[in-house]
Design a protein around this motif. Structure first.
Motif, PDB file in Angstrom:
ATOM      1  N   GLY A 190       0.743  -0.796   0.100  1.00  0.00           N
ATOM      2  CA  GLY A 190      -0.084   0.296   0.232  1.00  0.00           C
ATOM      3  C   GLY A 190       0.751   1.608   0.173  1.00  0.00           C
ATOM      4  N   THR A 191       1.066   1.968   1.083  1.00  0.00           N
ATOM      5  CA  THR A 191       1.974   2.671   1.151  1.00  0.00           C
ATOM      6  C   THR A 191       2.976   2.214   1.590  1.00  0.00           C
ATOM      7  OG1 THR A 191       0.020   4.095   1.905  1.00  0.00           O
ATOM      8  CG2 THR A 191       2.357   4.577   3.066  1.00  0.00           C
ATOM      9  N   ASN A 192       4.336   2.523   0.207  1.00  0.00           N
ATOM     10  CA  ASN A 192       5.809   2.542   0.918  1.00  0.00           C
ATOM     11  C   ASN A 192       6.608   3.177   0.823  1.00  0.00           C
ATOM     12  OD1 ASN A 192       5.597  -1.336  -1.035  1.00  0.00           O
ATOM     13  ND2 ASN A 192       3.902   1.074  -2.409  1.00  0.00           N
ATOM     14  N   GLN A 236      -6.169  -4.984 -10.641  1.00  0.00           N
ATOM     15  CA  GLN A 236      -8.248  -4.176 -11.019  1.00  0.00           C
ATOM     16  C   GLN A 236      -8.590  -3.587  -9.355  1.00  0.00           C
ATOM     17  OE1 GLN A 236     -10.442  -6.798 -12.562  1.00  0.00           O
ATOM     18  NE2 GLN A 236      -9.763  -6.872 -14.291  1.00  0.00           N
ATOM     19  N   ARG A 237      -8.369  -4.176  -8.067  1.00  0.00           N
ATOM     20  CA  ARG A 237      -8.158  -4.217  -6.763  1.00  0.00           C
ATOM     21  C   ARG A 237      -7.985  -2.492  -6.183  1.00  0.00           C
ATOM     22  NH1 ARG A 237      -8.035 -10.013  -5.477  1.00  0.00           N
ATOM     23  NH2 ARG A 237      -5.962  -9.880  -6.908  1.00  0.00           N
ATOM     24  N   CYS A 275      -5.714   0.219  -1.691  1.00  0.00           N
ATOM     25  CA  CYS A 275      -5.623  -1.142  -2.115  1.00  0.00           C
ATOM     26  C   CYS A 275      -6.703  -1.590  -0.859  1.00  0.00           C
ATOM     27  CB  CYS A 275      -4.500  -1.628  -1.783  1.00  0.00           C
ATOM     28  SG  CYS A 275      -5.070  -3.459  -2.603  1.00  0.00           S
ATOM     29  N   PRO A 276      -7.782  -2.570  -1.192  1.00  0.00           N
ATOM     30  CA  PRO A 276      -8.507  -3.131   0.198  1.00  0.00           C
ATOM     31  C   PRO A 276      -8.053  -4.047   0.666  1.00  0.00           C
ATOM     32  CG  PRO A 276      -9.513  -3.970  -1.994  1.00  0.00           C
ATOM     33  CD  PRO A 276      -8.585  -2.963  -2.421  1.00  0.00           C
ATOM     34  N   ARG A 277      -6.851  -4.867  -0.176  1.00  0.00           N
ATOM     35  CA  ARG A 277      -6.425  -5.939   0.231  1.00  0.00           C
ATOM     36  C   ARG A 277      -5.554  -5.958   1.624  1.00  0.00           C
ATOM     37  NH1 ARG A 277      -5.104  -9.111  -4.951  1.00  0.00           N
ATOM     38  NH2 ARG A 277      -3.260 -10.340  -2.874  1.00  0.00           N
ATOM     39  N   GLY A 333      -1.911  -5.883   0.096  1.00  0.00           N
ATOM     40  CA  GLY A 333      -1.512  -4.463  -0.611  1.00  0.00           C
ATOM     41  C   GLY A 333      -1.599  -5.168  -1.944  1.00  0.00           C
ATOM     42  N   CYS A 334      -1.537  -4.367  -2.903  1.00  0.00           N
ATOM     43  CA  CYS A 334      -2.002  -4.974  -4.402  1.00  0.00           C
ATOM     44  C   CYS A 334      -1.156  -4.737  -5.365  1.00  0.00           C
ATOM     45  CB  CYS A 334      -3.116  -3.594  -4.916  1.00  0.00           C
ATOM     46  SG  CYS A 334      -4.547  -3.865  -4.393  1.00  0.00           S
ATOM     47  N   THR A 335      -0.956  -5.168  -6.091  1.00  0.00           N
ATOM     48  CA  THR A 335       0.310  -5.293  -7.040  1.00  0.00           C
ATOM     49  C   THR A 335       0.820  -3.935  -8.308  1.00  0.00           C
ATOM     50  OG1 THR A 335       0.338  -7.456  -6.676  1.00  0.00           O
ATOM     51  CG2 THR A 335       1.253  -7.354  -8.466  1.00  0.00           C
TER      52      THR A 335
END
Length: 267
Positions: free
Chosen positions: A56-58, A78-79, A130-132, A135-137
């Motif tokens: 997410g925040t990197n 897409q997420r 990102c809701p995961r 995190g998202c890719t």
């Protein structure tokens, strides 16, 4: 056809080897599709660097600045609900770009010429909505256009010649320079050779300089510098300012000025 070839090369080479093991193939491919869409919206010749990020925040990271980077392009799976990039270069205000509601998974940051020609590296900070929980890719690249300009074309004062250095007189014995501006640890971070910074390698260089006007110096790198650190010290040299007299009150105009620069990670 060239644009298609370069886009394919980005996905197959710059990013393919760096995809994190934790990223599922579907998310990785979705991010690649968005990235490809962005590549076709920018005019460029070469890919400078590329990477895959999962999260997410990197943490911000440094990217080398060859002087002709025209855009940073990122695609997210897409997420992703939001993407933001912040670019920083020494002496310039932060440059930011955000994805739109229509294109939440695509981000393009155009780099103005003033930032392209900056002598410092770039600090890049990506923020991914990102809701995961894991995190998202996201996959990103930096692309360039045209030939990389010389350091002088980017604003570095003309380097002194061997004849100019030999014609200058040595400094007064026992005298010390009176610095009015010296690089900070933040400056050193922005000018640190990127690969050496990532590897945690330290190094040094010596500058041989002559005073010009207003306390500014015109320099060259002496032989024997650690690999990659000579150019870094030269790029840093416009920050240096010195009084026109030394600690004894003698003028330093026309005298040799040797400036050691030490680069240490975390300093």
């Amino acid at each position: 056809m060239r644009r298609i070839f370069v886009a394919a090369a980005v996905l197959a080479m710059a990013l393919g080897a760096s995809g994190p093991a934790a990223a599922d193939d579907d998310a990785y491919n979705q991010a690649g599709d968005r990235l490809t869409e962005g590549l076709f919206q920018v005019t460029y010749d070469n890919v400078v660097e590329g990477q895959t990020i999962r999260g997410g925040t990197n943490s911000p990271f440094m990217v080398a600045n060859p002087g002709n980077v025209v855009a940073f392009i990122a695609g997210c799976e897409q997420r992703c609900t939001r993407m933001q990039i912040t670019l920083r270069a020494a002496g310039l205000p932060p440059l930011r770009s955000e994805s739109t509601t229509q294109w939440q998974g695509l981000l393009i940051l155009q780099v103005p010429q003033s930032y392209q020609r900056a002598l410092s590296n770039y600090e890049i900070d990506y923020d991914i909505g990102c809701p995961r929980s894991d995190g998202c890719t996201m996959r990103w690249v930096a692309v360039s256009r045209g030939a990389a300009p010389s350091l002088e074309q980017r604003g570095l004062p003309r380097r002194i010649t061997e004849a100019e250095w030999n014609a200058a007189t040595p400094p007064v014995a026992g005298a010390s320079l009176q610095w009015t501006t010296l690089p900070t640890s933040e400056d050193l971070r922005f000018f640190y050779p990127v690969q050496q910074w990532r590897n945690g390698a330290e190094g040094s260089a010596r500058l041989q300089c002559l005073l010009v006007d207003g306390g500014r110096l015109r320099c060259r790198a002496a032989t024997g510098a650690s690999p990659g650190f000579a150019d870094a010290a030269l790029k840093l040299s416009p920050i240096l300012r010195v009084s026109e007299t030394d600690s004894t009150g003698a003028s330093i105009r026309g005298r040799q000025i040797v400036v050691p620069i030490r680069f240490q990670p975390g300093s």
